[in-house]
Design a protein around this motif. Sequence first.
Motif, mmCIF file in Angstrom:
data_model
loop_
_atom_site.group_PDB
_atom_site.id
_atom_site.type_symbol
_atom_site.label_atom_id
_atom_site.label_comp_id
_atom_site.label_asym_id
_atom_site.label_seq_id
_atom_site.Cartn_x
_atom_site.Cartn_y
_atom_site.Cartn_z
ATOM 1 N N VAL A 2 0.848 -1.192 0.000
ATOM 2 C CA VAL A 2 0.000 0.000 0.000
ATOM 3 C C VAL A 2 0.886 1.246 0.000
ATOM 4 O O VAL A 2 1.645 1.479 0.932
ATOM 5 C CB VAL A 2 -0.928 0.018 1.228
ATOM 6 C CG1 VAL A 2 -1.827 1.257 1.197
ATOM 7 C CG2 VAL A 2 -1.774 -1.250 1.271
ATOM 8 N N THR A 3 0.783 2.027 -1.067
ATOM 9 C CA THR A 3 1.600 3.240 -1.205
ATOM 10 C C THR A 3 0.697 4.398 -1.630
ATOM 11 O O THR A 3 0.923 5.026 -2.661
ATOM 12 C CB THR A 3 2.730 3.032 -2.234
ATOM 13 O OG1 THR A 3 2.141 2.671 -3.499
ATOM 14 C CG2 THR A 3 3.675 1.933 -1.807
ATOM 15 N N ILE A 4 -0.319 4.653 -0.824
ATOM 16 C CA ILE A 4 -1.352 5.615 -1.205
ATOM 17 C C ILE A 4 -1.042 7.043 -0.760
ATOM 18 O O ILE A 4 -1.838 7.951 -0.990
ATOM 19 C CB ILE A 4 -2.721 5.194 -0.635
ATOM 20 C CG1 ILE A 4 -2.654 5.044 0.888
ATOM 21 C CG2 ILE A 4 -3.177 3.886 -1.269
ATOM 22 C CD1 ILE A 4 -3.983 4.725 1.543
ATOM 23 N N GLY A 5 0.106 7.254 -0.138
ATOM 24 C CA GLY A 5 0.475 8.596 0.271
ATOM 25 C C GLY A 5 -0.282 9.079 1.494
ATOM 26 O O GLY A 5 -1.127 8.386 2.047
ATOM 27 N N ALA A 6 0.044 10.300 1.904
ATOM 28 C CA ALA A 6 -0.655 10.940 3.025
ATOM 29 C C ALA A 6 -1.608 11.958 2.422
ATOM 30 O O ALA A 6 -1.298 13.150 2.329
ATOM 31 C CB ALA A 6 0.340 11.611 3.967
ATOM 32 N N GLY A 7 -2.764 11.486 1.992
ATOM 33 C CA GLY A 7 -3.635 12.306 1.160
ATOM 34 C C GLY A 7 -4.553 13.261 1.866
ATOM 35 O O GLY A 7 -5.231 14.062 1.217
ATOM 36 N N VAL A 8 -4.618 13.218 3.193
ATOM 37 C CA VAL A 8 -5.540 14.100 3.920
ATOM 38 C C VAL A 8 -4.809 15.400 4.267
ATOM 39 O O VAL A 8 -3.867 15.399 5.065
ATOM 40 C CB VAL A 8 -6.062 13.428 5.205
ATOM 41 C CG1 VAL A 8 -6.958 14.393 5.976
ATOM 42 C CG2 VAL A 8 -6.817 12.150 4.860
ATOM 43 N N PRO A 9 -5.230 16.526 3.697
ATOM 44 C CA PRO A 9 -4.550 17.793 3.987
ATOM 45 C C PRO A 9 -4.929 18.342 5.353
ATOM 46 O O PRO A 9 -6.016 18.080 5.859
ATOM 47 C CB PRO A 9 -5.057 18.723 2.866
ATOM 48 C CG PRO A 9 -6.396 18.171 2.508
ATOM 49 C CD PRO A 9 -6.314 16.682 2.712
ATOM 50 N N ARG A 10 -4.030 19.093 5.939
ATOM 51 C CA ARG A 10 -4.316 19.743 7.221
ATOM 52 C C ARG A 10 -5.289 20.898 6.982
ATOM 53 O O ARG A 10 -5.043 21.757 6.137
ATOM 54 C CB ARG A 10 -3.020 20.252 7.862
ATOM 55 C CG ARG A 10 -3.237 20.929 9.213
ATOM 56 C CD ARG A 10 -1.935 21.261 9.910
ATOM 57 N NE ARG A 10 -1.304 20.064 10.459
ATOM 58 C CZ ARG A 10 -0.238 19.460 9.948
ATOM 59 N NH1 ARG A 10 0.313 19.954 8.840
ATOM 60 N NH2 ARG A 10 0.262 18.387 10.497
ATOM 61 N N ASP A 11 -6.373 20.894 7.721
ATOM 62 C CA ASP A 11 -7.426 21.887 7.524
ATOM 63 C C ASP A 11 -7.257 23.046 8.501
ATOM 64 O O ASP A 11 -6.441 22.990 9.433
ATOM 65 C CB ASP A 11 -8.802 21.235 7.696
ATOM 66 C CG ASP A 11 -9.903 21.961 6.941
ATOM 67 O OD1 ASP A 11 -9.655 23.102 6.483
ATOM 68 O OD2 ASP A 11 -11.009 21.394 6.803
ATOM 69 N N ILE A 47 -9.280 34.655 -3.058
ATOM 70 C CA ILE A 47 -9.008 33.218 -2.998
ATOM 71 C C ILE A 47 -8.013 32.958 -1.877
ATOM 72 O O ILE A 47 -7.011 33.676 -1.750
ATOM 73 C CB ILE A 47 -8.428 32.688 -4.331
ATOM 74 C CG1 ILE A 47 -9.516 32.649 -5.419
ATOM 75 C CG2 ILE A 47 -7.837 31.299 -4.156
ATOM 76 C CD1 ILE A 47 -9.019 32.112 -6.749
ATOM 77 N N VAL A 48 -8.292 31.953 -1.069
ATOM 78 C CA VAL A 48 -7.346 31.473 -0.059
ATOM 79 C C VAL A 48 -6.990 30.033 -0.397
ATOM 80 O O VAL A 48 -7.868 29.219 -0.698
ATOM 81 C CB VAL A 48 -7.943 31.544 1.360
ATOM 82 C CG1 VAL A 48 -7.151 30.668 2.325
ATOM 83 C CG2 VAL A 48 -7.937 32.977 1.871
ATOM 84 N N LEU A 49 -5.704 29.733 -0.349
ATOM 85 C CA LEU A 49 -5.221 28.375 -0.622
ATOM 86 C C LEU A 49 -4.538 27.851 0.640
ATOM 87 O O LEU A 49 -3.557 28.442 1.114
ATOM 88 C CB LEU A 49 -4.254 28.379 -1.806
ATOM 89 C CG LEU A 49 -4.859 28.890 -3.117
ATOM 90 C CD1 LEU A 49 -3.775 29.124 -4.153
ATOM 91 C CD2 LEU A 49 -5.900 27.915 -3.649
ATOM 92 N N LEU A 50 -5.063 26.775 1.191
ATOM 93 C CA LEU A 50 -4.523 26.191 2.416
ATOM 94 C C LEU A 50 -3.414 25.206 2.057
ATOM 95 O O LEU A 50 -3.666 24.127 1.518
ATOM 96 C CB LEU A 50 -5.638 25.490 3.199
ATOM 97 C CG LEU A 50 -6.863 26.352 3.545
ATOM 98 C CD1 LEU A 50 -7.901 25.519 4.287
ATOM 99 C CD2 LEU A 50 -6.451 27.572 4.364
ATOM 100 N N ALA A 51 -2.186 25.588 2.362
ATOM 101 C CA ALA A 51 -1.017 24.769 2.028
ATOM 102 C C ALA A 51 -0.234 24.491 3.300
ATOM 103 O O ALA A 51 0.914 24.898 3.452
ATOM 104 C CB ALA A 51 -0.144 25.492 0.999
ATOM 105 N N MET A 52 -0.860 23.777 4.207
ATOM 106 C CA MET A 52 -0.288 23.561 5.539
ATOM 107 C C MET A 52 0.153 22.125 5.770
ATOM 108 O O MET A 52 0.289 21.682 6.904
ATOM 109 C CB MET A 52 -1.315 23.975 6.598
ATOM 110 C CG MET A 52 -1.780 25.417 6.441
ATOM 111 S SD MET A 52 -3.029 25.890 7.657
ATOM 112 C CE MET A 52 -4.359 24.784 7.207
#
Length: 473
Positions: A234-243, A397-402
């Motif tokens: 399983v190599t699905i990455g850490a796909g859940v972004p910090r909100d 526009i706000v882009l959440l890149a955390m």
Amino acid sequence: MGNPKAFLTIGRKEAGYRPLHDRIYDYAEVEQTLNIEDRRLQASRCMDCGVPFCHWACPLGNRQGEWQDLAWRGRWEEAYRSLAETDDFPEFTGRVCPALCEKSCVLKLHDAPVTIRENEVSIVERAFAEGYVTARPPRRRTGKRVAVVGSGPSGLACANRLNRRGHRVTVFEKNEFIGGLLRLGIPDFKLGKKIIDRRLKLLAEEGIEFKPSVCVGKDFKTKELLEKFDAVCVTIGAGVPRDLPVEGRDLKGVYFALELLQQQNRVNAGAQIPQNERISAQGKRVLVIGGGDTGSDCVGTSIRQGAVGVTQIEIMPKPPVGSNPDTPWPMYPQVLKTSSSHEEGCERRWNLATNRFIGKDGVLIGVETERVEWEKDDAGKMTLKHTGETEVIEADIVLLAMGFVHPELDGLVGDLGVGLDARKNIAVDDANRTTVGKVFAAGDASMGASLVVRAIASGRRAAENIDRFLKGQ
């Protein structure tokens, strides 16, 4: 290891970026290349240092001194063979790796390390141009079948190593394209997608089967997966972004960074996005929250879309410029980084927390921020102090890149029943094994969000462990 005295007479020379007024109007790669003679001279600067800290710092254990010496001597094919022994995809790492090796180069003590990353990508591009890189299918097959779920850097590396050991490998990808975040998360101006296609063509010719648009657990049941394959990785990455769950988070105009980046990469690939679903910064004021690489990618993408202004804020203090006594050589320096995107036009601010998003008629018009301070306690731990000094930054526009917190916990992970660690990543032991028999995990899914080079290293290590498992060792 290069010319032992070249570092005394030849200065560091970088290829640099395409002219700013040219590159901001397209999505072509921004980085330029040096001519072959200049590149050989740069490779010659690698001296015969007693301890090769570059090798120590590289997660893949690349033998930088060896292949730089070969490049300096003009033995390009041998240089590529040496590089490819430890790095499955040097054309990727040569473009997007933060070059941990360079930061540990002995010449970094004089702020003029060898241009290791640029030399690396030059070697692999010359290898492709001159035909050294060809498909090399395994001579024998073991009869074993392995499923790799996820086609990012760790999944591709794992599949490549297992295929070369003679196992039949099938790579499943939920998206319509193979490549994971290499394909959809990294902008074209940093990693052109033809570079990925070129490598995938070789992997397919070597016998790896790719299945895009197949969501394991939904389109392909996990029970069937475990029945048909002798091992699963399983190599699905850490796909859940910090909100950022503050007031106004549901306003129109507040997006996760990947919503913008993935959509733009799809548009560049020819996808038709309905106008009402299109995220566009054209003519708008953009605020990027988060000061890392993903935030930088949002800056460059917004500028190319035609934003009238881009501001990037970070809750942490501004890093030191040049050097940082807290991270001395040969550690990776925590210092101010200025990317090509930052150079293209961006206001950067630090020590700002986000209190709330402000809207009108359900649409974002601004963000209330607060200046914060950081203090170290007696144990050296940084603590946040609110000042109460607020400011409203106008934004459309706000882009959440955390960053990213953990893999998707429903669907595949839940159906497989694998255990999770305290951070909600897939729990694995030292041999990449999960709590379910023949199921392994690698990359960000098991270790948390990290670098492409670390994901490749994790995929390689998982392949070795899966190979031992299939051999009954």
